[in-house]
Design a protein around this motif. Structure first.
Motif, PDB file in Angstrom:
ATOM      1  N   HIS A 232       2.539 -33.198   8.014  1.00  0.00           N
ATOM      2  CA  HIS A 232       3.439 -33.535   6.905  1.00  0.00           C
ATOM      3  C   HIS A 232       4.712 -34.165   7.493  1.00  0.00           C
ATOM      4  CE1 HIS A 232       0.969 -30.123   5.444  1.00  0.00           C
ATOM      5  NE2 HIS A 232       0.829 -30.929   4.409  1.00  0.00           N
ATOM      6  N   PRO A 233       4.764 -35.494   7.560  1.00  0.00           N
ATOM      7  CA  PRO A 233       5.869 -36.162   8.243  1.00  0.00           C
ATOM      8  C   PRO A 233       7.180 -36.229   7.461  1.00  0.00           C
ATOM      9  CG  PRO A 233       4.304 -37.774   7.415  1.00  0.00           C
ATOM     10  CD  PRO A 233       3.699 -36.425   7.163  1.00  0.00           C
ATOM     11  N   TYR A 234       7.172 -35.766   6.199  1.00  0.00           N
ATOM     12  CA  TYR A 234       8.399 -35.780   5.395  1.00  0.00           C
ATOM     13  C   TYR A 234       8.795 -34.362   5.008  1.00  0.00           C
ATOM     14  CZ  TYR A 234       8.048 -40.833   4.904  1.00  0.00           C
ATOM     15  OH  TYR A 234       7.996 -42.178   5.160  1.00  0.00           O
ATOM     16  N   LEU A 267       6.172 -32.501   2.993  1.00  0.00           N
ATOM     17  CA  LEU A 267       5.483 -33.444   2.121  1.00  0.00           C
ATOM     18  C   LEU A 267       4.751 -34.490   2.950  1.00  0.00           C
ATOM     19  CD1 LEU A 267       8.267 -34.100  -0.557  1.00  0.00           C
ATOM     20  CD2 LEU A 267       6.326 -32.537  -0.736  1.00  0.00           C
ATOM     21  N   LEU A 268       3.731 -35.087   2.334  1.00  0.00           N
ATOM     22  CA  LEU A 268       2.947 -36.119   3.012  1.00  0.00           C
ATOM     23  C   LEU A 268       3.640 -37.477   3.002  1.00  0.00           C
ATOM     24  CD1 LEU A 268      -0.667 -35.366   1.708  1.00  0.00           C
ATOM     25  CD2 LEU A 268       0.172 -35.077   4.048  1.00  0.00           C
ATOM     26  N   ASN A 269       4.309 -37.799   1.873  1.00  0.00           N
ATOM     27  CA  ASN A 269       4.862 -39.136   1.702  1.00  0.00           C
ATOM     28  C   ASN A 269       5.934 -39.118   0.613  1.00  0.00           C
ATOM     29  OD1 ASN A 269       3.363 -39.186  -0.814  1.00  0.00           O
ATOM     30  ND2 ASN A 269       1.556 -39.611   0.450  1.00  0.00           N
ATOM     31  N   PRO A 270       6.690 -40.206   0.472  1.00  0.00           N
ATOM     32  CA  PRO A 270       7.729 -40.255  -0.563  1.00  0.00           C
ATOM     33  C   PRO A 270       7.164 -40.168  -1.982  1.00  0.00           C
ATOM     34  CG  PRO A 270       8.142 -41.917   1.124  1.00  0.00           C
ATOM     35  CD  PRO A 270       6.781 -41.366   1.398  1.00  0.00           C
ATOM     36  N   GLU A 271       5.918 -40.591  -2.175  1.00  0.00           N
ATOM     37  CA  GLU A 271       5.322 -40.516  -3.510  1.00  0.00           C
ATOM     38  C   GLU A 271       5.254 -39.071  -4.006  1.00  0.00           C
ATOM     39  OE1 GLU A 271       4.168 -42.364  -1.024  1.00  0.00           O
ATOM     40  OE2 GLU A 271       4.696 -44.320  -1.875  1.00  0.00           O
ATOM     41  N   GLU A 272       4.968 -38.131  -3.104  1.00  0.00           N
ATOM     42  CA  GLU A 272       4.950 -36.724  -3.505  1.00  0.00           C
ATOM     43  C   GLU A 272       6.335 -36.273  -3.963  1.00  0.00           C
ATOM     44  OE1 GLU A 272       1.265 -34.618  -1.136  1.00  0.00           O
ATOM     45  OE2 GLU A 272       3.292 -34.337  -0.361  1.00  0.00           O
ATOM     46  N   LEU A 292      15.572 -36.439   1.102  1.00  0.00           N
ATOM     47  CA  LEU A 292      14.197 -36.640   1.554  1.00  0.00           C
ATOM     48  C   LEU A 292      14.284 -37.168   2.977  1.00  0.00           C
ATOM     49  CD1 LEU A 292      11.154 -36.647   0.981  1.00  0.00           C
ATOM     50  CD2 LEU A 292      11.396 -39.036   0.245  1.00  0.00           C
ATOM     51  N   LEU A 293      13.781 -36.391   3.934  1.00  0.00           N
ATOM     52  CA  LEU A 293      13.935 -36.708   5.351  1.00  0.00           C
ATOM     53  C   LEU A 293      12.588 -36.983   5.996  1.00  0.00           C
ATOM     54  CD1 LEU A 293      16.404 -33.816   6.242  1.00  0.00           C
ATOM     55  CD2 LEU A 293      17.007 -36.169   5.694  1.00  0.00           C
ATOM     56  N   HIS A 300      10.459 -33.399  17.029  1.00  0.00           N
ATOM     57  CA  HIS A 300       9.208 -33.330  17.792  1.00  0.00           C
ATOM     58  C   HIS A 300       9.477 -33.000  19.255  1.00  0.00           C
ATOM     59  CE1 HIS A 300       6.414 -34.812  14.719  1.00  0.00           C
ATOM     60  NE2 HIS A 300       7.422 -35.549  14.304  1.00  0.00           N
ATOM     61  N   TYR A 301      10.509 -33.608  19.783  1.00  0.00           N
ATOM     62  CA  TYR A 301      10.864 -33.388  21.181  1.00  0.00           C
ATOM     63  C   TYR A 301      11.211 -31.920  21.416  1.00  0.00           C
ATOM     64  CZ  TYR A 301      13.861 -33.692  25.365  1.00  0.00           C
ATOM     65  OH  TYR A 301      14.439 -33.505  26.580  1.00  0.00           O
ATOM     66  N   LEU A 302      12.012 -31.339  20.541  1.00  0.00           N
ATOM     67  CA  LEU A 302      12.384 -29.935  20.686  1.00  0.00           C
ATOM     68  C   LEU A 302      11.161 -29.026  20.562  1.00  0.00           C
ATOM     69  CD1 LEU A 302      15.728 -29.904  18.647  1.00  0.00           C
ATOM     70  CD2 LEU A 302      15.451 -29.853  21.135  1.00  0.00           C
TER      71      LEU A 302
END
Length: 319
Positions: A232-234, A267-272, A292-293, A300-302
């Motif tokens: 879930h990139p968002y 969330l998966l994407n901005p549409e959600e 919405l971030l 990811h690095y941390l």
């Protein structure tokens, strides 16, 4: 597939510090091809600077091999004529001589590598980096312009391999943008760049490939997209004084993350997010903050660092 420009295999290096052995590199492999732009990530003391020093012959390795342009195999950390094709900036420090001007430094470093000094190329680099004063001694320049002078000395001989260790230290925002544009220009000209930096925004914008090192071990080596890939990139983040609303059926399996009065939902994407805003219009209208971030490289690095610490020392795993 292009043949490797540089191959480092099974490189290890340890130091003695206050009577204790410190393993700076352990069985480290690295392969670079022509025209690559690679970001090197790792915390302080992870082995990044040791790796750069081993590649440049400034630090001998305990074991390991290095091959340049498919030539003879050298011992890792061994100096040789291949270093004439390297351009190196070490640990964000000015590599330029303070009593010489930026122009004199560029001429000098060209001479060291037995390369012809190209006035037009020097002027191009100075313009690209925004260095206007090229005739005053480096000691009279600002911190940022000292670094610009060092970067020009690093690039003046058109090196095949450019190693930049913390190249943004002392640069203002404009300087970072200029460095990014110049690095992309060098890559387009066929030069290979390995950039070690704590400036994650620069690495995220600039480098298609990421190498992550922690405690002397390579933890990741691959495309930036693979490094940052999550289910879930968002994240929908908001502040609210009321209890969180019930999630709709199509979000089955997701969970609110709650910290104080801050709510966060993967969330998966901005549409959600758009669907939720329509569904929760009244409830969201009473929120004090809504964002919405997209998950950043920093997060990811941390996560990679935490995972690598647990792998090395299981006692650090949280119950």
């Amino acid at each position: 597939m292009k043949p490797p420009l540089l191959e480092l295999t099974q490189a290890s290096k340890h130091y003695q510090r206050d009577g204790t052995q410190v393993q700076a590199l352990q069985d480290f492999d690295l392969s670079l091809t022509q025209g690559e732009l690679v970001g090197l990530l790792g915390p302080n003391g992870s082995g990044k600077s040791t790796l750069v020093k081993v590649l440049t012959g400034l630090c001998g390795a305990d074991q390991g091999q290095l091959r340049w342009r498919a030539g003879a195999v050298l011992k890792a950390g061994q100096a040789g004529p291949h270093l004439r094709e390297f351009g190196v900036l070490l640990e964000g420090r000015s590599g330029a001589y303070e009593r010489l001007t930026p122009l004199e430094n560029a001429r000098y470093f060209c001479g060291l590598r037995e390369a012809r000094f190209d006035t037009g190329h020097f002027q191009h680099l100075a313009r690209a980096l925004g260095l206007r004063d090229v005739h005053s001694p480096v000691r009279q320049l600002s911190t940022g312009n000292k670094l610009r002078a060092a970067l020009i000395a690093t690039l003046i001989h058109r090196p095949a391999l450019v190693l930049l260790d913390e190249p943004t230290l002392g640069l203002d925002l404009e300087g970072v943008e200029q460095l990014q544009a110049l690095a992309q220009s060098c890559q387009e000209a066929g030069q290979t760049l390995l950039i070690s930096s704590h400036d994650l925004h620069l690495i995220e914008r600039l480098c298609p490939r990421i190498v992550c090192i922690s405690q002397g071990h390579k933890r990741f080596d691959g495309p930036r997209e693979a490094f940052t890939q999550v289910p879930h990139p968002y994240r929908l983040r908001l502040r609210h004084s009321q209890p969180q609303p019930e999630l709709p059926p199509w979000l089955t399996g997701r969970e609110w993350q709650i910290e104080g009065n801050e709510l966060s939902l993967p969330l998966l994407n901005p549409e959600e997010a758009t669907r939720l805003m329509a569904l929760w219009a009244d409830w969201l209208g009473r929120s004090t903050e809504l964002q919405l971030l997209r998950i950043s490289l920093r997060e990811h690095y941390l996560q990679h660092l935490q995972t690598s610490r647990v792998a090395t020392d299981p006692s650090q795993e949280h119950p």
